[in-house]
Write a protein that holds these residues in place. Structure first.
Motif, short mmCIF file in Angstrom:
data_model
loop_
_atom_site.label_atom_id
_atom_site.label_comp_id
_atom_site.label_asym_id
_atom_site.label_seq_id
_atom_site.Cartn_x
_atom_site.Cartn_y
_atom_site.Cartn_z
N ARG A 176 -8.39 2.24 -0.61
CA ARG A 176 -8.34 3.12 0.10
C ARG A 176 -9.04 2.54 1.48
O ARG A 176 -9.15 2.91 2.42
N LYS A 177 -10.67 2.56 1.21
CA LYS A 177 -12.04 1.77 2.00
C LYS A 177 -11.00 0.95 2.71
O LYS A 177 -11.76 0.65 3.95
N MET A 178 -10.93 -0.03 1.89
CA MET A 178 -10.98 -1.52 3.09
C MET A 178 -9.56 -1.30 2.97
O MET A 178 -10.28 -2.00 4.64
N PHE A 179 -8.56 -0.98 3.52
CA PHE A 179 -7.43 -0.56 3.96
C PHE A 179 -7.59 0.30 5.53
O PHE A 179 -7.39 -0.09 6.51
N PHE A 217 0.89 -1.18 -0.52
CA PHE A 217 0.41 0.03 -0.28
C PHE A 217 0.90 1.43 -0.11
O PHE A 217 2.20 1.39 0.60
N PRO A 218 0.53 2.70 -0.50
CA PRO A 218 1.41 3.40 -0.82
C PRO A 218 1.52 4.27 1.01
O PRO A 218 0.65 3.81 1.60
N ALA A 219 2.64 4.59 0.72
CA ALA A 219 3.09 5.21 2.57
C ALA A 219 2.61 6.13 2.38
O ALA A 219 1.77 6.67 4.02
N GLU A 220 2.37 7.33 1.98
CA GLU A 220 1.38 8.01 2.02
C GLU A 220 -0.14 8.64 2.10
O GLU A 220 -0.48 9.33 2.84
N PHE A 221 -0.90 7.20 2.65
CA PHE A 221 -1.60 6.72 2.83
C PHE A 221 -2.02 6.14 4.68
O PHE A 221 -2.84 5.77 4.78
N ALA A 222 -0.64 5.55 4.62
CA ALA A 222 -0.82 5.07 5.85
C ALA A 222 0.72 5.35 6.89
O ALA A 222 1.34 5.64 6.97
N PRO A 223 -0.27 7.44 7.29
CA PRO A 223 0.87 8.18 8.23
C PRO A 223 1.56 7.18 9.32
O PRO A 223 2.79 7.75 9.52
N GLU A 224 1.15 6.76 9.85
CA GLU A 224 0.94 5.65 10.69
C GLU A 224 2.17 4.77 11.25
O GLU A 224 1.98 4.14 11.95
N ALA A 225 1.81 4.26 9.77
CA ALA A 225 2.31 2.54 10.02
C ALA A 225 3.60 2.90 9.74
O ALA A 225 4.91 3.48 9.29
N GLU A 226 4.24 1.06 9.62
CA GLU A 226 5.89 1.28 10.56
C GLU A 226 6.02 0.81 8.07
O GLU A 226 5.41 0.02 7.51
N ILE A 227 7.35 1.75 7.72
CA ILE A 227 6.93 1.26 6.76
C ILE A 227 8.09 0.81 5.90
O ILE A 227 9.20 1.12 6.46
N VAL A 228 8.26 -0.41 4.61
CA VAL A 228 8.93 -1.27 4.86
C VAL A 228 9.31 -0.28 2.85
O VAL A 228 8.77 -0.84 2.19
N GLU A 229 10.73 -0.04 2.59
CA GLU A 229 10.98 0.33 1.60
C GLU A 229 11.66 -0.39 0.26
O GLU A 229 11.69 -0.93 -0.33
N HIS A 230 12.91 -0.77 1.88
CA HIS A 230 13.90 -2.46 0.93
C HIS A 230 13.23 -3.43 1.41
O HIS A 230 14.11 -3.86 2.66
N LEU A 257 4.47 -12.58 3.16
CA LEU A 257 3.16 -13.02 2.19
C LEU A 257 2.88 -11.73 2.17
O LEU A 257 2.69 -10.40 3.06
N PHE A 258 2.83 -11.21 1.06
CA PHE A 258 1.52 -10.15 0.68
C PHE A 258 0.97 -9.87 1.03
O PHE A 258 -0.27 -11.13 -0.52
N ILE A 259 0.13 -8.79 0.91
CA ILE A 259 -1.25 -8.45 1.09
C ILE A 259 -1.72 -7.50 -0.34
O ILE A 259 -1.01 -6.95 0.59
N LEU A 260 -2.05 -7.67 -0.50
CA LEU A 260 -2.60 -7.72 -2.19
C LEU A 260 -4.27 -7.20 -2.18
O LEU A 260 -4.59 -8.00 -1.52
N LEU A 261 -4.56 -5.50 -1.45
CA LEU A 261 -5.66 -4.89 -2.07
C LEU A 261 -5.97 -5.43 -3.12
O LEU A 261 -5.81 -4.07 -4.18
N ASP A 262 -7.31 -6.89 -3.76
CA ASP A 262 -7.50 -6.35 -5.17
C ASP A 262 -9.38 -5.68 -5.46
O ASP A 262 -10.04 -6.11 -5.04
N ALA A 263 -8.83 -4.72 -5.53
CA ALA A 263 -10.00 -3.53 -5.89
C ALA A 263 -9.78 -2.55 -6.67
O ALA A 263 -8.76 -2.11 -7.18
N THR A 264 -10.64 -2.02 -7.17
CA THR A 264 -10.62 -0.64 -7.81
C THR A 264 -9.87 0.32 -6.44
O THR A 264 -9.35 -0.10 -5.41
N TRP A 265 -8.77 1.62 -6.84
CA TRP A 265 -8.16 2.42 -6.11
C TRP A 265 -8.82 2.95 -4.89
O TRP A 265 -8.77 3.26 -4.14
#
Length: 247
Positions: free
Chosen positions: A149-152, A109-122, A137-145
């Motif tokens: 965002r709502k699902m997250f 998920f894009p970091a800009e929409f999860a400001p309080e989360a632990e962000i992994v870039e590498h 284990l990659f969790i993919l939100l399979d939906a329109t954008w």
């Protein structure tokens, strides 16, 4: 039967009226859902991967022939789980998967929409430092954008998990549905980037080529034109196709 197809069959059984996809009168392959003449099944590669995918799907996605999440389920049926997202109910099997100590879950998920989360870039650096024995284990939100965002936002069980934030260096090549923004990748394209982050070079190459072939054959059926099986994605995928003794 892989996880996405199981969801599709479940939703069809539960539906009060049939789902009418575009080209509904088209005679489709029951396995890949493409037009029979352009069936994809003969181009399905065999390639190993240590990573796994958890598809958290909007209820309409498993029914759509254009859905690309099913491509990972076709290539890695034992390592791809799929769940229909619900705001009010959570599948216990999903919670069990997220708690399984053999896997390290990452919400893609894009970091800009999860400001309080632990962000992994590498990813490989993070894995080595935190959980070298646990496979990603990659969790993919399979939906329109907008749906994603709502699902997250409305999934408390995703909060607190590390966020894998991807930075694609080229626009989406997906042309089977319209998007207002080129940087929004489809689910299979996101999965390719995840595999690259995990150091799964062969798996990423195979999935990328399989996605390109899926897209080109789907468009060929839609536009009633021929496909060029000498094109680069076909040539690349030949190295991953099973030999007759493997079938």
């Amino acid at each position: 039967m892989h996880a996405v197809e199981r969801l599709r069959q479940q939703l069809i059984r539960q539906a009060t009226k049939p789902f009418l996809a575009r080209g509904m009168r088209l005679k489709r392959c029951p396995t890949c859902l493409l037009a029979e003449r352009f069936c994809l099944c003969g181009w399905r590669p065999q390639v190993a991967s240590d990573a796994a995918f958890c598809l958290l799907m909007h209820a309409a996605e498993p029914l759509k022939p254009t859905n690309t999440g099913r491509l990972m389920a076709e290539l890695w049926p034992e390592q791809t789980q799929a769940f229909v997202w619900s705001r009010t109910e959570v599948d216990p099997a999903l919670l069990a998967l997220l708690a399984d100590p053999s896997w390290q879950p990452y919400v893609v998920f894009p970091a800009e929409f999860a400001p309080e989360a632990e962000i992994v870039e590498h990813l490989e650096q993070y894995q080595a430092a935190h959980n070298p024995a646990r496979k990603p284990l990659f969790i993919l939100l399979d939906a329109t954008w907008p749906q994603a965002r709502k699902m997250f936002r409305k999934s408390p069980y995703l909060q607190g998990l590390p966020i894998l934030s991807l930075n694609p260096d080229k626009p989406s090549a997906y042309r089977l549905r319209r998007s207002n923004r080129e940087e929004h990748l489809c689910t299979a394209e996101v999965a390719v980037l995840c595999l690259e982050q995990a150091g799964e070079a062969d798996a990423a190459l195979a999935l990328g080529a399989y996605f390109e072939i899926f897209s080109s054959r789907y468009l060929a059926a839609r536009l009633t034109r021929e496909v060029d099986e000498n094109a680069p994605p076909y040539q690349l995928l030949k190295r991953f196709l099973p030999t007759p003794s493997d079938v």
